[in-house]
Design a protein around this motif. Sequence first.
Motif, PDB file in Angstrom:
ATOM      1  N   MET A  41     -12.294  -5.484   9.239  1.00 43.13           N
ATOM      2  CA  MET A  41     -12.166  -6.850   9.688  1.00 43.13           C
ATOM      3  C   MET A  41     -10.745  -7.371   9.486  1.00 43.13           C
ATOM      4  O   MET A  41     -10.227  -8.086  10.309  1.00 43.13           O
ATOM      5  N   LEU A  42     -10.099  -6.975   8.421  1.00 44.56           N
ATOM      6  CA  LEU A  42      -8.789  -7.517   8.101  1.00 44.56           C
ATOM      7  C   LEU A  42      -7.645  -6.607   8.549  1.00 44.56           C
ATOM      8  O   LEU A  42      -6.490  -6.938   8.337  1.00 44.56           O
ATOM      9  N   ARG A  43      -7.955  -5.490   9.185  1.00 44.81           N
ATOM     10  CA  ARG A  43      -6.896  -4.542   9.529  1.00 44.81           C
ATOM     11  C   ARG A  43      -5.854  -5.098  10.485  1.00 44.81           C
ATOM     12  O   ARG A  43      -4.679  -4.862  10.278  1.00 44.81           O
ATOM     13  N   PRO A  44      -6.195  -5.808  11.556  1.00 49.96           N
ATOM     14  CA  PRO A  44      -5.138  -6.355  12.417  1.00 49.96           C
ATOM     15  C   PRO A  44      -4.208  -7.292  11.640  1.00 49.96           C
ATOM     16  O   PRO A  44      -3.010  -7.299  11.858  1.00 49.96           O
ATOM     17  N   VAL A  77       0.095  -6.965  10.909  1.00 48.44           N
ATOM     18  CA  VAL A  77       1.019  -8.063  11.175  1.00 48.44           C
ATOM     19  C   VAL A  77       1.768  -8.444   9.899  1.00 48.44           C
ATOM     20  O   VAL A  77       2.982  -8.682   9.925  1.00 48.44           O
ATOM     21  N   ILE A  78       1.052  -8.478   8.773  1.00 48.38           N
ATOM     22  CA  ILE A  78       1.705  -8.811   7.508  1.00 48.38           C
ATOM     23  C   ILE A  78       2.737  -7.750   7.151  1.00 48.38           C
ATOM     24  O   ILE A  78       3.849  -8.071   6.720  1.00 48.38           O
ATOM     25  N   VAL A  79       2.411  -6.478   7.335  1.00 47.24           N
ATOM     26  CA  VAL A  79       3.357  -5.404   7.026  1.00 47.24           C
ATOM     27  C   VAL A  79       4.591  -5.509   7.933  1.00 47.24           C
ATOM     28  O   VAL A  79       5.733  -5.399   7.460  1.00 47.24           O
ATOM     29  N   VAL A 138       5.369 -16.045  10.043  1.00 49.57           N
ATOM     30  CA  VAL A 138       4.304 -15.113  10.425  1.00 49.57           C
ATOM     31  C   VAL A 138       3.421 -14.782   9.228  1.00 49.57           C
ATOM     32  O   VAL A 138       2.191 -14.770   9.325  1.00 49.57           O
ATOM     33  N   ASN A 139       4.033 -14.529   8.072  1.00 50.06           N
ATOM     34  CA  ASN A 139       3.224 -14.221   6.890  1.00 50.06           C
ATOM     35  C   ASN A 139       2.399 -15.412   6.444  1.00 50.06           C
ATOM     36  O   ASN A 139       1.261 -15.257   6.003  1.00 50.06           O
ATOM     37  N   GLU A 161       3.378 -15.488  -0.673  1.00 48.85           N
ATOM     38  CA  GLU A 161       4.632 -15.280  -1.386  1.00 48.85           C
ATOM     39  C   GLU A 161       5.177 -13.858  -1.275  1.00 48.85           C
ATOM     40  O   GLU A 161       6.326 -13.624  -1.630  1.00 48.85           O
ATOM     41  N   PHE A 162       4.393 -12.931  -0.800  1.00 54.38           N
ATOM     42  CA  PHE A 162       4.816 -11.536  -0.806  1.00 54.38           C
ATOM     43  C   PHE A 162       6.046 -11.297   0.064  1.00 54.38           C
ATOM     44  O   PHE A 162       6.970 -10.582  -0.336  1.00 54.38           O
ATOM     45  N   ALA A 163       6.083 -11.874   1.256  1.00 60.49           N
ATOM     46  CA  ALA A 163       7.219 -11.649   2.160  1.00 60.49           C
ATOM     47  C   ALA A 163       8.513 -12.163   1.554  1.00 60.49           C
ATOM     48  O   ALA A 163       9.556 -11.509   1.647  1.00 60.49           O
ATOM     49  N   GLY A 164       8.457 -13.319   0.915  1.00 57.01           N
ATOM     50  CA  GLY A 164       9.657 -13.867   0.280  1.00 57.01           C
ATOM     51  C   GLY A 164      10.147 -12.992  -0.851  1.00 57.01           C
ATOM     52  O   GLY A 164      11.358 -12.765  -1.008  1.00 57.01           O
TER      53      GLY A 164
END
Length: 164
Positions: free
Chosen positions: A1-4, A8-10, A65-66, A118-121
């Motif tokens: 369910m969360l794969r798409p 995008v997050i990666v 985006v994140n 916060e991960f992208a930052g």
Amino acid sequence: MLRPFAYVIVLATLLGCVSGMATALLLEQINSAMHGNAAIERSAAVGLAALGLFSVGGHALAGIVNSFTGQRVVAALRKDVSLRILHTPVASIERMKSHRLQAILNEDINTISTFTSEFAGHAAAFAVTAGCAIYLLKLSPVLFMFSAAAIGVVLTYVTAKIWI
């Protein structure tokens, strides 16, 4: 369910990392331009402007985006957990107690929300730091070693104070 959402997050996080490396490259270009003997050529100025725009634009786009995708992940998680609770037999829910259900619905999912937002930052900041460390190594290996040793000593001291 969360794969798409994960893809995008990666991709957005990688964009943030590339943007962070562009920031370090921009610092290198600025330093070279400041210490060069000749006047800055038009192509160098265009390159500086392009790096600056890519650095700022990439970081902003990765954050947007994140943030957007992270909120969708949290909404999907809340929906999934709520549906599982609705399909659970009442006897199991009564044994679980309400405080545990509230912890799952609020605290656990909020922790995931904080991580996704916060991960992208943090990844972009790490890329900037790594790029600057590589540039420092290129400029002065001795100063890089002193800096690495000082950072290691400070981190050891801080972690010892935190854990003890």
